[in-house]
Design a protein around this motif. Sequence first.
Motif, PDB file in Angstrom:
ATOM      1  N   ASN A 180      29.785  34.364   1.244  1.00  0.00           N
ATOM      2  CA  ASN A 180      30.516  33.955   2.448  1.00  0.00           C
ATOM      3  C   ASN A 180      29.614  33.182   3.411  1.00  0.00           C
ATOM      4  O   ASN A 180      29.760  33.267   4.631  1.00  0.00           O
ATOM      5  CB  ASN A 180      31.112  35.183   3.149  1.00  0.00           C
ATOM      6  N   SER A 181      28.669  32.430   2.854  1.00  0.00           N
ATOM      7  CA  SER A 181      27.709  31.672   3.655  1.00  0.00           C
ATOM      8  C   SER A 181      28.129  30.208   3.696  1.00  0.00           C
ATOM      9  O   SER A 181      28.222  29.551   2.648  1.00  0.00           O
ATOM     10  CB  SER A 181      26.299  31.799   3.064  1.00  0.00           C
ATOM     11  N   GLN A 221      32.799  35.259  13.876  1.00  0.00           N
ATOM     12  CA  GLN A 221      31.732  35.199  12.887  1.00  0.00           C
ATOM     13  C   GLN A 221      31.939  36.262  11.809  1.00  0.00           C
ATOM     14  O   GLN A 221      31.963  37.463  12.101  1.00  0.00           O
ATOM     15  CB  GLN A 221      30.378  35.403  13.564  1.00  0.00           C
ATOM     16  N   PRO A 222      32.106  35.874  10.523  1.00  0.00           N
ATOM     17  CA  PRO A 222      32.268  36.875   9.457  1.00  0.00           C
ATOM     18  C   PRO A 222      30.910  37.442   9.023  1.00  0.00           C
ATOM     19  O   PRO A 222      29.846  36.945   9.404  1.00  0.00           O
ATOM     20  CB  PRO A 222      32.920  36.071   8.333  1.00  0.00           C
ATOM     21  N   GLU A 223      30.958  38.432   8.204  1.00  0.00           N
ATOM     22  CA  GLU A 223      29.739  39.064   7.687  1.00  0.00           C
ATOM     23  C   GLU A 223      29.208  38.254   6.501  1.00  0.00           C
ATOM     24  O   GLU A 223      29.975  37.787   5.660  1.00  0.00           O
ATOM     25  CB  GLU A 223      30.034  40.501   7.258  1.00  0.00           C
ATOM     26  N   HIS A 278      26.718  38.111   3.161  1.00  0.00           N
ATOM     27  CA  HIS A 278      26.029  38.905   2.140  1.00  0.00           C
ATOM     28  C   HIS A 278      24.864  38.077   1.594  1.00  0.00           C
ATOM     29  O   HIS A 278      25.047  36.935   1.159  1.00  0.00           O
ATOM     30  CB  HIS A 278      26.984  39.286   1.006  1.00  0.00           C
ATOM     31  N   ILE A 304      18.927  37.403   8.832  1.00  0.00           N
ATOM     32  CA  ILE A 304      20.047  38.280   8.486  1.00  0.00           C
ATOM     33  C   ILE A 304      19.520  39.593   7.908  1.00  0.00           C
ATOM     34  O   ILE A 304      20.051  40.684   8.215  1.00  0.00           O
ATOM     35  CB  ILE A 304      20.995  37.572   7.511  1.00  0.00           C
ATOM     36  N   ASN A 328      20.370  41.449  10.989  1.00  0.00           N
ATOM     37  CA  ASN A 328      21.812  41.257  10.762  1.00  0.00           C
ATOM     38  C   ASN A 328      22.409  40.237  11.744  1.00  0.00           C
ATOM     39  O   ASN A 328      23.513  40.406  12.274  1.00  0.00           O
ATOM     40  CB  ASN A 328      22.584  42.583  10.872  1.00  0.00           C
ATOM     41  N   TYR A 329      21.654  39.183  11.973  1.00  0.00           N
ATOM     42  CA  TYR A 329      22.081  38.125  12.900  1.00  0.00           C
ATOM     43  C   TYR A 329      22.865  37.093  12.094  1.00  0.00           C
ATOM     44  O   TYR A 329      22.333  36.104  11.613  1.00  0.00           O
ATOM     45  CB  TYR A 329      20.851  37.514  13.573  1.00  0.00           C
ATOM     46  N   PHE A 330      24.191  37.320  11.982  1.00  0.00           N
ATOM     47  CA  PHE A 330      25.024  36.480  11.120  1.00  0.00           C
ATOM     48  C   PHE A 330      25.287  35.091  11.709  1.00  0.00           C
ATOM     49  O   PHE A 330      25.609  34.149  10.975  1.00  0.00           O
ATOM     50  CB  PHE A 330      26.361  37.178  10.855  1.00  0.00           C
TER      51      PHE A 330
END
Length: 452
Positions: free
Chosen positions: A56-57, A129-131, A133, A210, A214-216
Motif C-alpha cells: 500500500n505504498s 493517510q493509510p497504513e 506495510h 516507518i 511508524n511515520y506513514f
Amino acid sequence: MGTIHLFRKPQRSFFGKLLREFRLVAADRRSWKIMLFGVINLVCTGFLLMWCSSTNSIALTAYTYLTIFDLFSLMTCLISYWVTMRKPSPVYSFGFERLEVLAVFASTVLAQLGALFILKESAERFLEQPEIHTGRLLVGTFVALSFNLFTMLSIRNKPFAYVSEAASTSWLQEHVADLSRSSIFLPRMNPFVLIDLAGAFALCITYMLIEINNYFAVDTASAIAIALMTFGTMYPMSVYSGKVLLQTTPPHVIGQLDKLIREVSTLDGVLEVRNEHFWTLGFGSLAGSVHVRIRRDANEQMVLAHVTNRLYTLVSTLTVQIFKDDWIRPALLSGPVAANVLNFSDHHIIPMPLLKGTDDLNPVTSTPAKPSSPPPEFSFNTPGKNVNPVILLNTQTRPYGFGLNHGHTPYSSMLNQGLRVPGIGATQGLRTGFTNIPSRYGTNNRIGQPRP
C-alpha cells in the motif's frame, strides 16, 4: 463465379503490416538483446505492481513508473533500429528519422502524466493517510533499482542518449552539479541514473522512518518527491524533442549557419542568397532549403557545387534553387496616356505632355492666349515638361476619359477635385493629359473672371 481482377495487389491489414516490420527488425541480432530486456522488464514490472498493492505504498508505485518508462525507452531503441533499416520513400522523402523523435516525445510525456497522477493520489492521501506495510518495500526498491541501472548501462539507447546531452539540464542535475564541486559526482550526470539513485534513496529513508516511528506520512512525501524529480527530469527532454517536431532551428547552430550563408554570398557569380530555411530533421541531422540568385553569365552547376560544398558541413539534407538575374525592368510611360489609365480607384498619375503652340485657343473659355506673356515652363515655380507627373485624387465616381466635351463644366470645379501640384497656388494653370484642356493659363486673375 466472381469477377477476376488481374494484376491486383493483395491489401494487407494494419496488423499484417506491423508484423512484417517487426520481422524486419527481429532479423537484426542487435534487436535480440533489446527484446530480451523487454521481456525481463515486463516480468519485473508485474512483480513490482503486486508488491505496491501488498505494501500500500504510493512511493513504491511512483518508483515503479520509472521501470515502465524503461520499457518505453527499449521500444524507442527498437524504433531507432527500424529507422536505420528503412530507406526514404516517395511519400516520406526525408526518411523516417522523425519517428524516433516522436517516440522520445511520447515516452517523456507519458512519464510526466504518470508523475501528475502520483501527485493527485498523494494529495488525496494527505487527507486520510493509510497504513503502510514494509514487508516488500525494501525488496521492491532494490529490485527496481538493479534492473533500471542494468538496463540503462547495458543498452545503448541512441535517441535518449542524444536528447539527454542536447537538452537543457534539469533542476536535479543542477543541484548535483553544485555538490560535485566538493564531491566525487560528475558535473553532469546521466539524468536517468540520477533519478534512479535519488528515488531509491527516498524509499530507503521512507522504510527507516516507518520502521522506527511508524511515520506513514513520509511515504506520501517520498512519492511527491519522486514525482517532482520525474517531472523535472523529463520536461527538458520533452521541450527539446517538441521543438524538433516543430521544425525549429537549433539555437547552438544559428551562428554557424549565419557564417556559412555569408561565405556563400561572397562566392563568385552569387548575387543574393534569400529565402533560407533550416530545421532539425532528426536527432543530429539538419535539413534546409535556400534560393541563390546568380549572374547571367555564371555557370549554374559550378555555383551549385560550391554552395552545396559549403553548407553540407552542417546541413545533411539540402535543397538549393538557383536562378539567374533578370534584367527586365518595367518601361516608363511616354506619349499620350490611354483612356483606361484614369480608371484607378485612389490616385491617377498623368505624365506631362509637351507644350503646345502659342496660337492654340482655349476651347473652354474661348480666350486667346497672349503672345506677349512668357511661356509657363519658364515662369517661376510653374509646371513644365521637366516636372514630376501630377497626382489626381479620385474623389468622384463618374468616369473620366479623353475625347469628352468639358465645355459645360467650369474650370473651378476641376480644381476642387484635388487637382494640385506642390508649390503652385490654386490660381495657376495646370498641365494634364487632356487634349481639350488649354496648355497655358494666366496666373494673375481669379478664376471665373475674363481676362482683358
